[in-house]
Design an enzyme around this catalytic site. Structure first.
Site, PDB file in Angstrom:
ATOM      1  CE  LYS A 193      20.397  20.911  16.833  1.00  0.00           C
ATOM      2  NZ  LYS A 193      20.549  19.593  17.519  1.00  0.00           N
TER       3      LYS A 193
ATOM      4  CE1 TYR B 297      20.051  50.805   8.039  1.00  0.00           C
ATOM      5  CE2 TYR B 297      21.572  52.315   7.261  1.00  0.00           C
ATOM      6  CZ  TYR B 297      20.876  51.858   8.365  1.00  0.00           C
ATOM      7  OH  TYR B 297      21.038  52.243   9.605  1.00  0.00           O
TER       8      TYR B 297
END
Length: 750
Positions: free
Chosen positions: A92, A37
């Site tokens: 899925k 970051y």
């Protein structure tokens, strides 16, 4: 509990749901966090600002698919809304990850207007490498997919339309071949005219069926041109309006070659199946109840009825998981801009071809040990077949390149290796060895050659160019097995019953006559495949040997030890397992041969195992294990590995780091080596672990395999004068092929 209760408990279990986000880079230190970051993250941001394609280099975009739904057409549930569809979309995502290692965000949109959905999804293009549309009702789904394909520069795929089309298309190719019919001549009837049916009919035309030979029926009967002209059907159904007279489904099926059911259960009777043409093809894919049951369809006729359903409890399940994970895998890996018709056809053809190949034992076991062989009961691969990834994804990638939708090209052979690495480190490691083997195949004797697994392994070794197999066994039985399995090859067979073994018997007598073996006994022993194979290798008529599939390990090992013996620079053989973890490979010795080795045996086993590691392109770092760290306990047991390490340090031929005695965690944990034991010869964790006795080695590798998630390859026999490997009883065909590859590489180095 019932299925519903079990499912609720499964989804509720902490953490709720089925997906989570995990990090792929270290986050253990302040330095790590500053790279992940602020402030370090600014560097890739600037690169992507200047060159948007760098998003594929510096972010997860290239392996990220958005699964998008508004929950208006959930299979078996209908319009349940966006939030209620979330468990399905998470599911899925599970399938994407499990079968093709693709990461997923599921996106549930509380929107019904196609225009709103199109705007929402297109705005997310910077996030994803591809979009999988799911459970959006017809006809809106057609507009949504078509517009998004036009507006977005990444693959967009509506699985409800194209998944069933591709999988059933593969089944149709093989079913027509079995029935002896040409695709262009097939009279095809559809029950159902929704998104899946229309997409499937279109796809069959892409495969070679004739549009004029397709009859589509909806709830009102045959979709005729007369109905289309009267405005009775929407624009999508009009595409398959027929010039034939009107009527119901029974009328349409009379004389048809193929029935494709994508409607509701129980619509088709046995009489309707009997009215079809000879050797009919019946794809009854309504779920959970097909248009006609498997049993009723098969019992309706005396000729061959080739039957497929959407159910897993019957042969030939048309399951979309055979398609979308691998289609997206290939599309993502070439950075395709779309999933076009050429890519879909390539996927179907790859699936059809795979169904004609020999099925791995692991797949057969996963489906109840029922025989799986190309024919009416097996026209499409099983979803748990790992080879689907290696066949479909490369076919799709190649088609993307050839059709111009790819933004990068791939070396197919290297690409397959990368795909194998996604399924586990063991596949990656074995690929190294098998590639070496293919560069210079050697003659490998399979001593138990009339076993079905050996015949299947011989076929794969021959077909893949890994080795030149020589099968020892009854010639007629071997040919009958190959013919029954549909294996088209001509292996070399040595049948002991055919005689001509005098030279081998004489050599066996010479080798063992001072061990009490008479010439007559040699004639008898040479009928044993293990002795015959051993003598063939010893005399140079073969380069390597495999045995042990039908014998206990000690009895299988005895003949090659007696006939071939150990290497000139070795007095002992040893059994080694290669264990692979997600990011680590270790070699464990000795796990099969030496019960209570002394320091000399331990030192020799270490050297031989280090040689084996190098055959896998692994630079060895060896640790001799104990329950003591560098003299912390001093007794006879701890002194053996300590003295073995000292012997290896004094050996000028040892050109790899080795140390001991040490505890197992000291050997494999870098912080421990760098901390209290910075004086150790190992500057990195060990990858060759030498156990103080067979008992410890055998227990350790099995615990690591069963509880630690390691994949095991072996046992590989080291220290022999010529390459011999002894299989475990019950090993699978892939294990035989893998060990044969190792044996070939051994022989190359001879």
């Amino acid at each position: 509990m019932g299925l519903d209760e079990d499912s609720l408990e499964y989804h509720e279990r902490d953490p709720p749901g089925k997906l989570e986000i995990s990090t792929t880079k270290p986050t253990n230190t302040q330095r790590d966090l500053s790279l992940a970051y602020s402030p370090g993250v600014a560097a890739p941001c600037r690169r992507i600002r200047d060159n948007p394609d760098d998003a594929f280099t510096y972010t997860a975009k290239g392996n990220m698919v958005g699964v998008v739904s508004n929950g208006t057409a959930v299979l078996g549930l209908g319009d349940i809304g966006a939030q209620a569809s979330k468990p399905v979309m998470e599911g899925k995502g599970v399938l994407f990850k499990r079968f093709a290692d693709i990461d997923v965000f599921d996106i549930e949109l509380d929107q019904d207007d196609p225009e709103d959905i199109i705007q929402s999804v297109s705005a997310m293009e910077p996030t994803f490498g591809g979009i999988n549309l799911e459970d959006i009702k017809a006809p809106e789904c057609f507009e949504v997919e078509e517009r998004l394909r036009e507006e977005m520069d990444i693959p967009v795929f509506h699985d409800d339309q194209h998944g069933t089309a591709i999988i059933s298309g593969a089944a149709l190719v093989n079913a027509a071949d079995i029935a002896g019919k040409d695709l262009a001549d097939l009279d095809i009837v559809f029950s159902g005219a929704g998104a899946s049916a229309i997409a499937t009919a279109r796809f069959y035309v892409s495969l070679g069926a004739k549009r004029e030979n397709i009859t589509m029926c909806d709830s009102s009967g045959i979709i005729t041109q007369e109905r289309a002209d009267a405005g009775d059907v929407n624009e999508f159904k009009q595409e398959f309006a027929s010039d034939r007279p009107g009527g119901d489904l029974a009328d349409a099926m009379e004389g048809a070659d193929v029935f494709v059911g994508l409607s509701i259960g129980g619509l088709v009777s046995q009489e309707m199946v009997r009215s079809m043409a000879s050797d009919p093809i019946v794809f009854a894919m309504a779920n959970p109840d097909p248009e006609i049951s498997y049993e009723d369809a098969k019992d309706a006729r005396d000729d061959t009825v080739i039957m497929a359903t959407g159910r897993s409890d019957y042969p030939n399940q048309v399951n979309n998981v055979l398609g979308f994970p691998f289609i997206f895998r290939g599309a993502l890996d070439v950075r395709a801009t779309e999933i076009n018709e050429e890519m879909k056809v390539a996927a179907a053809e790859a699936l059809a071809d795979l169904a004609r190949q020999d099925v791995p034992d692991a797949v057969v076991k996963a489906y109840g040990d029922e025989p799986l062989q190309f024919g009416p009961e097996y026209i499409i691969p099983k979803p748990l077949d790992p080879r689907v990834l290696f066949e479909v994804a490369p076919a799709v990638a190649d088609a993307a390149v050839e059709s111009g939708s790819a933004r990068k090209e791939l070396d197919r052979e290297k690409y397959v290796e990368r795909l194998e690495a996604r399924l586990g480190k063991s596949r990656e490691m074995m690929r190294v060895v098998l590639n070496k083997a293919k560069s210079e195949p050697k003659r490998v004797v399979l001593a138990e050659g009339d076993d079905e697994k050996m015949v299947r392994a011989a076929f794969q070794l021959d077909e893949q160019g890994i080795a030149e197999p020589v099968l020892i066994g009854d010639r007629d039985d071997i040919w009958a097995t190959a013919e029954r399995l549909g294996l088209d090859f001509s292996p070399e067979i040595v049948d002991p019953e055919e005689g001509n073994l005098d030279a081998y018997a004489e050599r066996l007598h010479q080798l063992r006559r001072r061990k009490g073996i008479t010439r007559r006994e040699a004639d008898e022993l040479i009928q044993d495949g293990n002795y015959l194979g051993s003598v063939m290798v010893e005399m140079g008529d073969a380069d390597a040997m495999l045995t042990g599939l039908m014998h206990h390990y000690p009895s299988a090992l005895r003949p090659p030890l007696q006939v071939i013996g150990t290497d000139d620079d070795a007095d002992y053989a040893a059994g080694v397992y290669m264990l692979t973890f997600k990011n680590r490979v270790i070699f464990c010795a000795d796990a099969t041969v030496n019960q209570s080795p002394d320091e000399e045996v331990l030192a020799e086993v270490t050297k031989q195992t280090a040689k084996l590691a190098r055959r896998f392109n692994i630079e060895p770092r060896a640790a001799l294990l104990s329950y003591s760290d560098f003299g912390s306990v001093d007794n006879e047991g701890t002194r053996k590995p300590r003295e073995a390490a000292q012997m290896l340090h004094a050996d000028d031929e040892v050109d790899f780091p080795v140390d001991g005695e040490m505890q197992a965690d000291t050997a494999v944990v870098e912080e421990m080596l760098e901390g209290d034991y910075e004086f150790a010869e190992l500057d990195e964790p060990a990858n060759v672990l030498v156990f103080p006795n067979l008992e410890a080695g055998n227990i350790a590798y099995k615990l690591l395999q069963r509880l630690g998630g390691a994949e095991a390859i072996g046992p590989m026999l080291v220290g022999m004068d010529k390459p011999v490997h002894v299989l475990q009883r019950g090993d699978e065909v892939k294990d035989i092929v893998n060990l044969a590859g190792v044996a070939v590489v051994d022989a190359q180095e001879e």
